[in-house]
Scaffold this motif. Structure first.
Motif, PDB file in Angstrom:
ATOM      1  N   ARG A   7       0.772  -1.165  -0.173  1.00 23.20           N
ATOM      2  CA  ARG A   7      -0.185   0.013  -0.104  1.00 23.20           C
ATOM      3  C   ARG A   7       1.040   0.973   0.078  1.00 23.20           C
ATOM      4  NH1 ARG A   7      -3.078  -3.321  -1.288  1.00 23.20           N
ATOM      5  NH2 ARG A   7      -5.102  -3.754  -0.340  1.00 23.20           N
ATOM      6  N   HIS A   8       0.170   2.402  -0.364  1.00 27.27           N
ATOM      7  CA  HIS A   8       0.886   3.644  -0.354  1.00 27.27           C
ATOM      8  C   HIS A   8       0.552   4.270   1.053  1.00 27.27           C
ATOM      9  CE1 HIS A   8      -0.022   8.162  -0.946  1.00 27.27           C
ATOM     10  NE2 HIS A   8       1.277   8.031  -1.023  1.00 27.27           N
ATOM     11  N   ILE A   9       1.521   4.688   1.811  1.00 26.72           N
ATOM     12  CA  ILE A   9       1.441   5.342   3.062  1.00 26.72           C
ATOM     13  C   ILE A   9       1.604   6.990   2.928  1.00 26.72           C
ATOM     14  CG2 ILE A   9       3.451   4.581   3.809  1.00 26.72           C
ATOM     15  CD1 ILE A   9       1.914   4.442   6.652  1.00 26.72           C
ATOM     16  N   HIS A  10       0.790   7.819   3.158  1.00 23.00           N
ATOM     17  CA  HIS A  10       1.364   9.271   3.259  1.00 23.00           C
ATOM     18  C   HIS A  10       1.065   9.668   4.606  1.00 23.00           C
ATOM     19  CE1 HIS A  10       1.203  13.147   1.607  1.00 23.00           C
ATOM     20  NE2 HIS A  10       0.195  13.562   2.576  1.00 23.00           N
ATOM     21  N   ILE A  11       2.159  10.223   5.048  1.00 22.25           N
ATOM     22  CA  ILE A  11       2.307  10.681   6.484  1.00 22.25           C
ATOM     23  C   ILE A  11       2.347  12.116   6.558  1.00 22.25           C
ATOM     24  CG2 ILE A  11       3.775  10.587   8.569  1.00 22.25           C
ATOM     25  CD1 ILE A  11       4.687   7.876   7.633  1.00 22.25           C
ATOM     26  N   ARG A  12       1.775  13.016   7.145  1.00 22.47           N
ATOM     27  CA  ARG A  12       1.946  14.288   7.126  1.00 22.47           C
ATOM     28  C   ARG A  12       1.990  14.798   8.710  1.00 22.47           C
ATOM     29  NH1 ARG A  12       1.097  18.651   3.989  1.00 22.47           N
ATOM     30  NH2 ARG A  12       0.363  17.427   2.412  1.00 22.47           N
ATOM     31  N   VAL A  13       3.122  15.568   8.873  1.00 20.93           N
ATOM     32  CA  VAL A  13       3.255  16.284  10.001  1.00 20.93           C
ATOM     33  C   VAL A  13       3.631  17.681   9.993  1.00 20.93           C
ATOM     34  CG1 VAL A  13       4.943  16.173  12.265  1.00 20.93           C
ATOM     35  CG2 VAL A  13       4.703  14.039  10.930  1.00 20.93           C
ATOM     36  N   GLY A  14       2.799  18.473  10.428  1.00 26.35           N
ATOM     37  CA  GLY A  14       2.658  19.918  10.100  1.00 26.35           C
ATOM     38  C   GLY A  14       2.737  19.979   8.721  1.00 26.35           C
ATOM     39  N   VAL A  15       3.736  20.832   8.220  1.00 27.67           N
ATOM     40  CA  VAL A  15       3.989  21.226   6.709  1.00 27.67           C
ATOM     41  C   VAL A  15       4.764  19.904   5.952  1.00 27.67           C
ATOM     42  CG1 VAL A  15       3.693  23.547   7.067  1.00 27.67           C
ATOM     43  CG2 VAL A  15       5.850  22.759   7.051  1.00 27.67           C
ATOM     44  N   LEU A  16       5.229  19.168   6.665  1.00 31.13           N
ATOM     45  CA  LEU A  16       6.148  18.105   6.076  1.00 31.13           C
ATOM     46  C   LEU A  16       5.109  16.811   5.596  1.00 31.13           C
ATOM     47  CD1 LEU A  16       8.899  16.694   5.659  1.00 31.13           C
ATOM     48  CD2 LEU A  16       8.720  15.628   7.983  1.00 31.13           C
ATOM     49  N   ALA A  17       5.487  16.608   4.413  1.00 26.29           N
ATOM     50  CA  ALA A  17       4.859  15.476   3.668  1.00 26.29           C
ATOM     51  C   ALA A  17       5.437  14.417   3.211  1.00 26.29           C
ATOM     52  CB  ALA A  17       3.660  15.839   2.662  1.00 26.29           C
ATOM     53  N   LEU A  18       5.440  13.035   3.824  1.00 24.65           N
ATOM     54  CA  LEU A  18       6.076  11.838   3.209  1.00 24.65           C
ATOM     55  C   LEU A  18       5.222  10.732   2.545  1.00 24.65           C
ATOM     56  CD1 LEU A  18       7.802  11.823   6.483  1.00 24.65           C
ATOM     57  CD2 LEU A  18       8.867  12.910   4.502  1.00 24.65           C
ATOM     58  N   ASP A  19       5.877  10.239   1.513  1.00 26.84           N
ATOM     59  CA  ASP A  19       5.120   9.151   0.823  1.00 26.84           C
ATOM     60  C   ASP A  19       5.968   8.052   0.867  1.00 26.84           C
ATOM     61  OD1 ASP A  19       2.418  10.338  -0.298  1.00 26.84           O
ATOM     62  OD2 ASP A  19       3.827  11.831  -0.749  1.00 26.84           O
ATOM     63  N   VAL A  21       6.071   3.222   0.329  1.00 28.22           N
ATOM     64  CA  VAL A  21       5.200   2.051  -0.186  1.00 28.22           C
ATOM     65  C   VAL A  21       5.482   1.068   1.283  1.00 28.22           C
ATOM     66  CG1 VAL A  21       4.780   2.181  -2.467  1.00 28.22           C
ATOM     67  CG2 VAL A  21       6.874   1.224  -1.554  1.00 28.22           C
ATOM     68  N   ALA A  22       4.641   0.307   1.703  1.00 28.41           N
ATOM     69  CA  ALA A  22       4.672  -0.797   2.805  1.00 28.41           C
ATOM     70  C   ALA A  22       3.792  -1.784   2.650  1.00 28.41           C
ATOM     71  CB  ALA A  22       4.716   0.084   4.044  1.00 28.41           C
ATOM     72  N   PRO A  23       4.210  -2.973   3.035  1.00 23.53           N
ATOM     73  CA  PRO A  23       3.184  -4.141   3.211  1.00 23.53           C
ATOM     74  C   PRO A  23       2.011  -3.534   3.962  1.00 23.53           C
ATOM     75  CG  PRO A  23       5.373  -5.035   3.754  1.00 23.53           C
ATOM     76  CD  PRO A  23       5.382  -3.397   3.717  1.00 23.53           C
ATOM     77  N   ILE A  24       0.756  -3.853   3.813  1.00 26.06           N
ATOM     78  CA  ILE A  24      -0.364  -3.400   4.521  1.00 26.06           C
ATOM     79  C   ILE A  24      -0.176  -3.575   6.002  1.00 26.06           C
ATOM     80  CG2 ILE A  24      -1.864  -5.437   4.257  1.00 26.06           C
ATOM     81  CD1 ILE A  24      -3.013  -2.083   3.991  1.00 26.06           C
ATOM     82  N   ASP A  25       0.210  -4.710   6.638  1.00 25.54           N
ATOM     83  CA  ASP A  25       0.250  -4.877   7.896  1.00 25.54           C
ATOM     84  C   ASP A  25       1.255  -3.628   8.625  1.00 25.54           C
ATOM     85  OD1 ASP A  25      -1.322  -7.007   7.772  1.00 25.54           O
ATOM     86  OD2 ASP A  25       0.181  -8.471   8.112  1.00 25.54           O
ATOM     87  N   GLN A  26       2.301  -3.723   7.941  1.00 29.53           N
ATOM     88  CA  GLN A  26       3.353  -2.309   8.582  1.00 29.53           C
ATOM     89  C   GLN A  26       2.693  -1.058   8.544  1.00 29.53           C
ATOM     90  OE1 GLN A  26       7.105  -2.837   6.438  1.00 29.53           O
ATOM     91  NE2 GLN A  26       7.669  -4.849   7.400  1.00 29.53           N
ATOM     92  N   ALA A  27       2.017  -0.784   7.232  1.00 27.67           N
ATOM     93  CA  ALA A  27       1.448   0.502   7.141  1.00 27.67           C
ATOM     94  C   ALA A  27       0.282   0.851   8.137  1.00 27.67           C
ATOM     95  CB  ALA A  27       0.705   0.622   5.628  1.00 27.67           C
ATOM     96  N   ASP A  50      -2.999   3.906  -3.951  1.00 25.02           N
ATOM     97  CA  ASP A  50      -2.202   4.674  -4.780  1.00 25.02           C
ATOM     98  C   ASP A  50      -0.882   4.494  -4.984  1.00 25.02           C
ATOM     99  OD1 ASP A  50      -1.616   6.742  -6.783  1.00 25.02           O
ATOM    100  OD2 ASP A  50      -1.545   8.366  -5.599  1.00 25.02           O
ATOM    101  N   VAL A  51      -0.400   3.193  -5.281  1.00 23.42           N
ATOM    102  CA  VAL A  51       1.142   2.671  -5.204  1.00 23.42           C
ATOM    103  C   VAL A  51       1.753   3.116  -6.776  1.00 23.42           C
ATOM    104  CG1 VAL A  51       2.594   0.662  -5.102  1.00 23.42           C
ATOM    105  CG2 VAL A  51       0.584   0.856  -3.935  1.00 23.42           C
ATOM    106  N   ARG A  52       2.878   4.056  -6.583  1.00 26.60           N
ATOM    107  CA  ARG A  52       3.179   4.462  -7.794  1.00 26.60           C
ATOM    108  C   ARG A  52       4.513   4.026  -7.737  1.00 26.60           C
ATOM    109  NH1 ARG A  52       1.186  10.079  -6.021  1.00 26.60           N
ATOM    110  NH2 ARG A  52       2.544   9.191  -4.257  1.00 26.60           N
ATOM    111  N   GLU A  53       5.184   3.778  -9.044  1.00 28.19           N
ATOM    112  CA  GLU A  53       6.517   3.433  -9.139  1.00 28.19           C
ATOM    113  C   GLU A  53       7.444   4.566  -8.785  1.00 28.19           C
ATOM    114  OE1 GLU A  53       9.427   2.975 -13.146  1.00 28.19           O
ATOM    115  OE2 GLU A  53       7.244   2.013 -13.205  1.00 28.19           O
ATOM    116  N   GLY A  54       8.715   4.438  -8.277  1.00 33.18           N
ATOM    117  CA  GLY A  54       9.437   5.453  -7.629  1.00 33.18           C
ATOM    118  C   GLY A  54       9.165   5.870  -6.089  1.00 33.18           C
ATOM    119  N   LEU A  55       8.104   5.483  -5.511  1.00 37.20           N
ATOM    120  CA  LEU A  55       7.953   5.684  -4.219  1.00 37.20           C
ATOM    121  C   LEU A  55       8.798   4.717  -3.626  1.00 37.20           C
ATOM    122  CD1 LEU A  55       3.866   5.758  -3.771  1.00 37.20           C
ATOM    123  CD2 LEU A  55       5.801   7.604  -3.676  1.00 37.20           C
TER     124      LEU A  55
END
Length: 65
Positions: A7-19, A21-27, A50-55
């Motif tokens: 899965r795609h995991i999107h993490i936002r901390v304030g203005v910092l956004a990180l994308d 990919v991770a196995p569903i259990d880890q995500a 939304d798993v994209r190449e390059g993540l």
């Protein structure tokens, strides 16, 4: 043997956004832990297909196994 669901995991901390990919259990584990952080950190985590190449893979993913 069933293929591992990634899965795609999107993490936002304030203005910092990180994308990543991770196995569903880890995500799910990361989302659960981060959403328990103090509200002042403004942490939000979304998991989707939304798993994209390059993540990049989730850093230190072996810690979540």
């Amino acid at each position: 043997m069933e293929a591992e669901q990634i899965r795609h995991i999107h993490i936002r901390v304030g203005v910092l956004a990180l994308d990543y990919v991770a196995p569903i259990d880890q995500a799910d584990d990361v989302a659960r832990v981060l959403s328990s952080c103090h509200a002042a950190l403004e942490v939000s985590v979304t998991i989707d297909d939304d798993v994209r190449e390059g993540l990049p893979p989730l850093p230190c993913s072996t810690l979540w196994q």
